[in-house]
Design a protein around this motif. Structure first.
Motif, PDB file in Angstrom:
ATOM      1  N   LEU A  31       0.811  -1.218   0.000  1.00  0.00           N
ATOM      2  CA  LEU A  31       0.000   0.000   0.000  1.00  0.00           C
ATOM      3  C   LEU A  31       0.850   1.276   0.000  1.00  0.00           C
ATOM      4  N   ALA A  32       1.921   1.258   0.805  1.00  0.00           N
ATOM      5  CA  ALA A  32       2.675   2.494   1.031  1.00  0.00           C
ATOM      6  C   ALA A  32       3.732   2.782  -0.038  1.00  0.00           C
ATOM      7  N   LEU A  33       4.467   1.773  -0.471  1.00  0.00           N
ATOM      8  CA  LEU A  33       5.598   2.044  -1.368  1.00  0.00           C
ATOM      9  C   LEU A  33       5.207   2.658  -2.708  1.00  0.00           C
ATOM     10  N   PRO A  34       4.074   2.282  -3.312  1.00  0.00           N
ATOM     11  CA  PRO A  34       3.702   2.967  -4.561  1.00  0.00           C
ATOM     12  C   PRO A  34       3.525   4.483  -4.398  1.00  0.00           C
ATOM     13  N   LEU A  35       3.248   4.920  -3.180  1.00  0.00           N
ATOM     14  CA  LEU A  35       3.050   6.357  -2.925  1.00  0.00           C
ATOM     15  C   LEU A  35       4.368   7.122  -2.804  1.00  0.00           C
ATOM     16  N   THR A  36       5.501   6.396  -2.809  1.00  0.00           N
ATOM     17  CA  THR A  36       6.802   7.057  -2.616  1.00  0.00           C
ATOM     18  C   THR A  36       7.501   7.404  -3.930  1.00  0.00           C
ATOM     19  N   HIS A  37       6.894   7.061  -5.045  1.00  0.00           N
ATOM     20  CA  HIS A  37       7.505   7.365  -6.339  1.00  0.00           C
ATOM     21  C   HIS A  37       7.285   8.824  -6.729  1.00  0.00           C
ATOM     22  N   ASP A  38       8.257   9.379  -7.424  1.00  0.00           N
ATOM     23  CA  ASP A  38       8.156  10.730  -8.016  1.00  0.00           C
ATOM     24  C   ASP A  38       7.866  11.818  -6.984  1.00  0.00           C
ATOM     25  N   VAL A  39       8.464  11.716  -5.805  1.00  0.00           N
ATOM     26  CA  VAL A  39       8.322  12.771  -4.799  1.00  0.00           C
ATOM     27  C   VAL A  39       9.241  13.934  -5.180  1.00  0.00           C
ATOM     28  N   VAL A  40       8.710  15.138  -5.158  1.00  0.00           N
ATOM     29  CA  VAL A  40       9.470  16.339  -5.523  1.00  0.00           C
ATOM     30  C   VAL A  40       9.994  17.012  -4.252  1.00  0.00           C
ATOM     31  N   ALA A  41      11.266  17.380  -4.272  1.00  0.00           N
ATOM     32  CA  ALA A  41      11.876  18.032  -3.107  1.00  0.00           C
ATOM     33  C   ALA A  41      11.208  19.377  -2.824  1.00  0.00           C
ATOM     34  N   ASP A  42      10.942  19.648  -1.548  1.00  0.00           N
ATOM     35  CA  ASP A  42      10.327  20.905  -1.110  1.00  0.00           C
ATOM     36  C   ASP A  42      11.190  21.504   0.000  1.00  0.00           C
ATOM     37  N   PRO A  43      11.855  22.638  -0.270  1.00  0.00           N
ATOM     38  CA  PRO A  43      12.747  23.218   0.752  1.00  0.00           C
ATOM     39  C   PRO A  43      12.004  23.676   2.007  1.00  0.00           C
ATOM     40  N   HIS A  44      10.697  23.842   1.906  1.00  0.00           N
ATOM     41  CA  HIS A  44       9.905  24.316   3.053  1.00  0.00           C
ATOM     42  C   HIS A  44       9.030  23.205   3.629  1.00  0.00           C
ATOM     43  N   ILE A  45       9.448  21.977   3.422  1.00  0.00           N
ATOM     44  CA  ILE A  45       8.626  20.847   3.875  1.00  0.00           C
ATOM     45  C   ILE A  45       8.508  20.837   5.401  1.00  0.00           C
ATOM     46  N   SER A  46       7.347  20.409   5.876  1.00  0.00           N
ATOM     47  CA  SER A  46       7.093  20.311   7.323  1.00  0.00           C
ATOM     48  C   SER A  46       6.294  19.037   7.578  1.00  0.00           C
TER      49      SER A  46
END
Length: 422
Positions: free
Chosen positions: A296-311
């Protein structure tokens, strides 16, 4: 009151070692940035921790009752106190390797002694099962604390900062305080006394003979595979969070505490659940749940874009979903340990725990090395998908473990085994 003080000392010892043992993932992330070590090179830290655990357990577990459980734990605490002090004074990758080597040697002495002392303190098999779940749950509270303690000292803005090494002054102090508490706590180890005529060689031979019993053999293989999975996830999750989910270094470590929290919650509540349900279907449900979380979880980890303001509020969903695998992992280890240990006489607990520690250590090293190699040479996604293989094998091994338990009633006390299953 006396037993309560002994239990407090045992729980505190386990808490200290939980922080040290499960800091490997965090330290791997830091040495990669601090010392320019490759991922596959950094993965050897798991081996420096786990192989000494296996070797020392193999050599000394069978005759630790002759040395004394209290003395063994004091020696272990003294070793790690000195090793923690060396980390900020002599910062290098070599010192880091030596730290985990010392932690491994010390934990071999400590785990065998703690498990065996638990058997002396417990009034009956039901209490043994309850205390085992509480001990392992408290261990995971230590793991949970480790992520936040280390995260507090990490400087995310400077990957080469050595500020994280200051955490070892705190850990050295905690080890020293635990040493003082244990030293002042009286122990009665008479029931663990080994036959004097047998000697050390006889103790060692008796431990090896245990392994060839069908129930014990299936048990240690199941424990090996379980720890392989847990260490694969726990050790490399901070790096996965940092590189795949694009989280800052400190946040990558802190988010991993969700995994530890799930393990802690699962183990602390497992005793209540398994007093009402048969252990085998619960274990099967847990293993299937682990596989489901991966899928369930690993397919959601593809193509994540870096966000310098991530929280925490803007982190990807997989950041919080994948660590929930810990809820399903949690009950397995204490449950199979309780079934196995409570079926043996008190004086055999040390030898049995020695075998458990050996195969757990080998499982942890194998899992970390395989995951580190796959992570570095293929991808983090593939590395975590690969856990589905040992998860499937554990499901099969649990079936054989159940059959071995049923068939061992003539060799061990069958009613004792059933009553130990929470």
């Amino acid at each position: 009151m006396k037993n309560q003080r002994i239990l407090f000392a045992l729980f505190l010892i386990y808490f200290v070692f939980a922080i040290l043992l499960n800091s490997v993932g965090t330290v791997i992330l830091q040495v990669i940035g601090n010392y320019g070590v490759s991922k596959s090179g950094a993965s050897v830290l798991e081996g420096f921790k786990d192989l000494p655990i296996a070797i020392v357990s193999f050599l000394v577990a069978s005759f630790l009752p002759r040395l004394g459980y209290k003395k063994s734990m004091l020696i272990g605490l003294a070793i790690v106190s000195l090793a923690c002090t060396a980390m900020p004074l002599l910062p290098s990758f070599l010192t880091t390797k030596l730290l985990f080597l010392c932690v491994g040697v010390a934990f071999a002495l400590v785990k065998v002694s703690v498990y065996s002392t638990l058997g002396l303190v417990a009034a009956d098999r039901k209490q043994h099962a309850s205390l085992m779940n509480l001990l392992e749950g408290f261990f995971m509270v230590g793991v949970l604390s480790a992520y936040w303690v280390f995260g507090y000292f990490i400087d995310s803005s400077d990957p080469k900062s050595s500020s994280w090494l200051q955490v070892y002054w705190v850990l050295a102090l905690l080890c020293a305080l635990t040493f003082a508490l244990l030293l002042s706590t009286p122990f009665n180890e008479d029931r663990a006394t080994l036959p004097p005529a047998r000697g050390i060689a006889g103790d060692f031979a008796a431990m090896l003979q245990l392994f060839f019993k069908p129930l014990v053999c299936v048990f240690v293989i199941t424990a090996f595979l379980y720890v392989l999975i847990e260490q694969s996830v726990g050790t490399w999750l901070p790096t996965f969070n940092n590189e795949i989910l694009k989280l800052p270094a400190a946040m990558s470590v802190q988010v991993t505490s969700i995994f530890a929290a799930c393990l802690a919650i699962g183990r602390l509540s497992a005793g209540v659940l398994m007093r009402r349900l048969n252990w085998y279907p619960v274990m099967n449900a847990c293993v299937v749940g682990m596989a489901a979380m991966v899928l369930l979880a690993l397919p959601l980890t593809h193509d994540v874009v870096a966000d310098p303001h991530i929280s925490w509020s803007t982190a990807p969903l997989a950041t919080f979903l994948f660590p929930l695998i810990g809820l399903f992992m949690a009950p397995i280890y204490p449950a199979i340990n309780s079934v196995m240990l409570s079926s043996l006489p008190k004086h055999q607990h040390s030898a049995m725990t020695g075998l458990l520690v050996i195969f757990s250590a080998l499982g942890g090293t194998t899992g970390s090395l395989i995951t580190g190699y796959v992570f570095g040479n293929f991808s983090g996604h593939f590395a975590f998908y690969l856990t589905l293989v040992p998860i499937s094998i554990v499901l099969i091994m649990l079936y054989f473990f159940k059959n071995a338990v049923n068939h061992s009633e003539g060799e061990f006390d069958g009613s004792a085994i059933i009553s130990s299953q929470h």
